[in-house]
Enzyme design. Structure first.
Site, mmCIF file in Angstrom:
data_model
loop_
_atom_site.group_PDB
_atom_site.id
_atom_site.type_symbol
_atom_site.label_atom_id
_atom_site.label_comp_id
_atom_site.label_asym_id
_atom_site.label_seq_id
_atom_site.Cartn_x
_atom_site.Cartn_y
_atom_site.Cartn_z
ATOM 1 N N GLU A 1 -13.308 5.051 11.289
ATOM 2 C CA GLU A 1 -13.629 6.123 12.224
ATOM 3 C C GLU A 1 -13.404 7.510 11.644
ATOM 4 O O GLU A 1 -12.490 7.726 10.844
ATOM 5 C CB GLU A 1 -12.762 5.988 13.482
ATOM 6 C CG GLU A 1 -13.028 4.737 14.287
ATOM 7 C CD GLU A 1 -12.166 4.630 15.541
ATOM 8 O OE1 GLU A 1 -12.318 3.639 16.264
ATOM 9 O OE2 GLU A 1 -11.351 5.561 15.791
ATOM 10 N N TYR B 1 -10.908 -10.093 9.868
ATOM 11 C CA TYR B 1 -11.259 -10.345 8.482
ATOM 12 C C TYR B 1 -11.753 -11.772 8.262
ATOM 13 O O TYR B 1 -12.487 -12.034 7.318
ATOM 14 C CB TYR B 1 -10.049 -10.081 7.573
ATOM 15 C CG TYR B 1 -9.624 -8.646 7.524
ATOM 16 C CD1 TYR B 1 -10.420 -7.689 6.905
ATOM 17 C CD2 TYR B 1 -8.420 -8.224 8.078
ATOM 18 C CE1 TYR B 1 -10.029 -6.358 6.851
ATOM 19 C CE2 TYR B 1 -8.026 -6.895 8.024
ATOM 20 C CZ TYR B 1 -8.833 -5.969 7.414
ATOM 21 O OH TYR B 1 -8.440 -4.654 7.362
ATOM 22 N N HIS C 1 -0.618 0.019 5.813
ATOM 23 C CA HIS C 1 -0.910 1.048 6.818
ATOM 24 C C HIS C 1 0.210 2.075 6.971
ATOM 25 O O HIS C 1 0.894 2.136 7.985
ATOM 26 C CB HIS C 1 -1.244 0.391 8.165
ATOM 27 C CG HIS C 1 -2.343 -0.614 8.083
ATOM 28 N ND1 HIS C 1 -2.665 -1.462 9.105
ATOM 29 C CD2 HIS C 1 -3.208 -0.906 7.070
ATOM 30 C CE1 HIS C 1 -3.675 -2.250 8.745
ATOM 31 N NE2 HIS C 1 -4.010 -1.925 7.506
ATOM 32 N N TYR D 1 -6.665 7.286 20.753
ATOM 33 C CA TYR D 1 -7.848 6.918 19.967
ATOM 34 C C TYR D 1 -8.083 5.410 19.918
ATOM 35 O O TYR D 1 -8.930 4.948 19.168
ATOM 36 C CB TYR D 1 -7.785 7.580 18.584
ATOM 37 C CG TYR D 1 -8.037 9.062 18.745
ATOM 38 C CD1 TYR D 1 -9.317 9.574 18.681
ATOM 39 C CD2 TYR D 1 -7.004 9.927 19.104
ATOM 40 C CE1 TYR D 1 -9.565 10.921 18.926
ATOM 41 C CE2 TYR D 1 -7.233 11.267 19.348
ATOM 42 C CZ TYR D 1 -8.531 11.755 19.259
ATOM 43 O OH TYR D 1 -8.777 13.087 19.525
ATOM 44 N N GLN E 1 0.807 -1.214 0.000
ATOM 45 C CA GLN E 1 0.000 0.000 0.000
ATOM 46 C C GLN E 1 0.846 1.272 0.000
ATOM 47 O O GLN E 1 0.302 2.372 -0.099
ATOM 48 C CB GLN E 1 -0.915 0.008 1.224
ATOM 49 C CG GLN E 1 -1.898 -1.145 1.265
ATOM 50 C CD GLN E 1 -2.606 -1.272 2.608
ATOM 51 O OE1 GLN E 1 -2.397 -0.462 3.524
ATOM 52 N NE2 GLN E 1 -3.436 -2.292 2.756
#
Length: 486
Positions: A357, A378, A270, A367, A200
């Site tokens: 979120e 998953y 990520h 958080y 990613q």
């Protein structure tokens, strides 16, 4: 000062168990599957719930009513659904499952119900559709979607604007493009720092300084290759583009944020990587957790943090932890970042299966990832519950997408094109293929409206000076804009 969340106690059920911090170089270092594979959420629902509520939550012969409605899909019902499954509803003949299921498994059933609800609502209501003129009708504005850039793109990741209307667009495999105002002609900027595409990660955010006309600064985030070879980590630089020659050239490169090499990872997930300016000399940078789970809760690591640095990369004296760039922590993969018209900083971030979120970021706040989570694993097994325990000081989101939309791209609507939306947030989704308008007040959700669905993976959203809303889309790879209609 080192702050840590207390380790999860060994008494956690197998549904929510978490192994010690995994090797950050492993792309499998993700939410931990349940050790009890019999805790398959779909199987639990089919065996315990579908007989009365129906396979699709449309109600059944036991007198249960359909839960496929906009009202019952609202997040305000999350806790009541959880409590009803856990404690039962004897007067309606519903047994309590809290004695046989962990809280994590009970919440997983709520997630499954939410998935069925959305599927039913899609079937009943359909997606937003244009009329014969190509116009979409939303609550407050009619708009059209117009193609802007349709060639020269390869997994485009980010877009921003130069003062003269030209666009800067990044492609994740590498490169920054200068695209003319028509979208028909582009040039690649020569000499940008090398970026490595790992899953990613790659060439990611481009952000033009608000005072570009005076200082010429442009900020880039990218997956910086590890010096030892193999792996990389989110890095932010700034520089200037020299347009005096034939091809634009990157100049005056300066490092604004980078992590210690020991945190570089071969994991392809990520990276975060969004950049916003607060107009008071600070830059906010999102850094994803790279699949490291509980290491996010350790302030010595860069994982899962929103960083706040001065525009030159130095650390502000009023950051919450001395000599640390961290502003907030406990994030998973924050791929949306904006500052609203009142100066509040907002992020959107990916959860696993369920529970992306929208957070208003407060100085020094936690958080919650992965201590609390609105999603499940998953592989259809339970993971966490979304509410902190009394001794856990965790900031809760203003909104959660359930099911997940893979939230990516976030901006604040400004300008004159859509005056009735001015000040609202506009958010995109990758897996959800959606664009949502979100109104918040005092940190709380007021309204959410889906403007588009099914248009491709919405990677980035950028609002131009005139208020036109630009979308960077993957699959098909293109840039489109939303303009007023009628």
């Amino acid at each position: 000062m080192l702050l840590r969340i207390l380790p999860l106690l060994a008494v956690l059920s197998v549904f929510g168990a978490c192994r010690p911090s995994p090797d950050p170089s492993s792309p499998l270092a993700e939410p931990e599957p349940s050790k009890d594979q019999s805790a398959n959420v779909t199987r639990m629902f089919n065996e315990n719930c579908s007989g009365c509520h129906g396979q699709d939550m449309q109600g059944g012969g036991a007198g249960t009513k359909s839960l496929v409605s906009r009202d019952k899909f609202d997040q305000k019902w999350d806790k009541q659904f959880f409590d009803t499954i856990k404690n039962g509803k004897p007067d309606m003949g519903m047994p309590a499952f809290g004695g046989s299921l962990s809280d994590e498994a009970v919440w997983a059933l709520v997630v499954h119900v939410r998935e069925l609800q959305l599927s039913g609502l899609r079937a009943k209501e359909g997606d937003p559709k244009p009329d014969s003129s190509g116009a979409y009708a939303s609550k407050l504005h009619k708009f059209k979607m117009v193609d802007v850039v349709t060639s020269g793109l390869s997994t485009p990741w980010s877009l921003d604007f130069l003062p003269d209307g030209r666009m800067l667009v990044t492609n994740r495999p590498g490169g920054v493009l200068v695209v003319d105002r028509t979208g028909k002609s582009s040039q690649r900027v020569e000499g940008t720092p090398p970026a490595v595409e790992i899953g990613q990660g790659g060439q990611m955010e481009v952000a033009v300084h608000p005072d570009y006309a005076k200082n010429g600064w442009i900020y880039l985030s990218f997956c910086d290759p590890a010096k030892s070879g193999g792996g990389g980590m989110t890095k932010v630089v700034r520089g200037k583009i020299d347009f005096s020659g034939g091809a634009p050239k990157w100049m005056d490169n300066q490092t604004i944020y980078e992590a210690d090499q020991k945190y570089y990872s071969g994991a392809g997930i990520h990276f975060g990587s969004k950049i916003v300016f607060d107009g008071r000399g600070h830059v906010f940078i999102s850094v994803g957790e790279r699949g490291t789970n509980m290491r996010v809760q350790d302030l010595e690591t860069p994982y899962g943090k929103i960083m706040r640095v001065n525009e030159d990369g130095s650390i502000p004296d009023d950051n919450p932890w001395p000599k640390s760039p961290a502003w907030t922590y406990g994030h998973r993969n924050p791929q949306g970042l904006t500052i609203d018209l009142e100066g509040n900083v907002w992020d959107t971030e990916h959860a696993p299966r369920g529970g992306d979120e929208l957070n208003m970021l407060q100085r020094g706040a936690n958080y919650g990832w992965p201590v609390v989570c609105f999603g499940i694993n998953y592989n259809d097994t339970p993971f966490r519950v979304p509410w902190p325990k009394p001794d856990q000081k965790i900031a809760m989101p203003a909104f959660r997408w359930l099911p997940s939309c893979a939230a990516s791209g976030l901006d604040t609507i400004r300008g004159t094109a859509f005056p009735n939306w001015k000040g609202d947030l506009i958010a995109g989704g990758l897996a959800g293929s959606n664009v949502d308008r979100i109104r918040v007040k005092g940190g709380q959700l007021v309204e959410k409206e889906e403007l588009l669905h099914g248009i491709g993976r919405v990677r980035d959203i950028a609002v131009a000076a005139d208020g036109a809303i630009y979308l960077v889309i993957n699959g098909p790879d293109k840039v489109v804009k939303l303009v007023p209609a009628g």
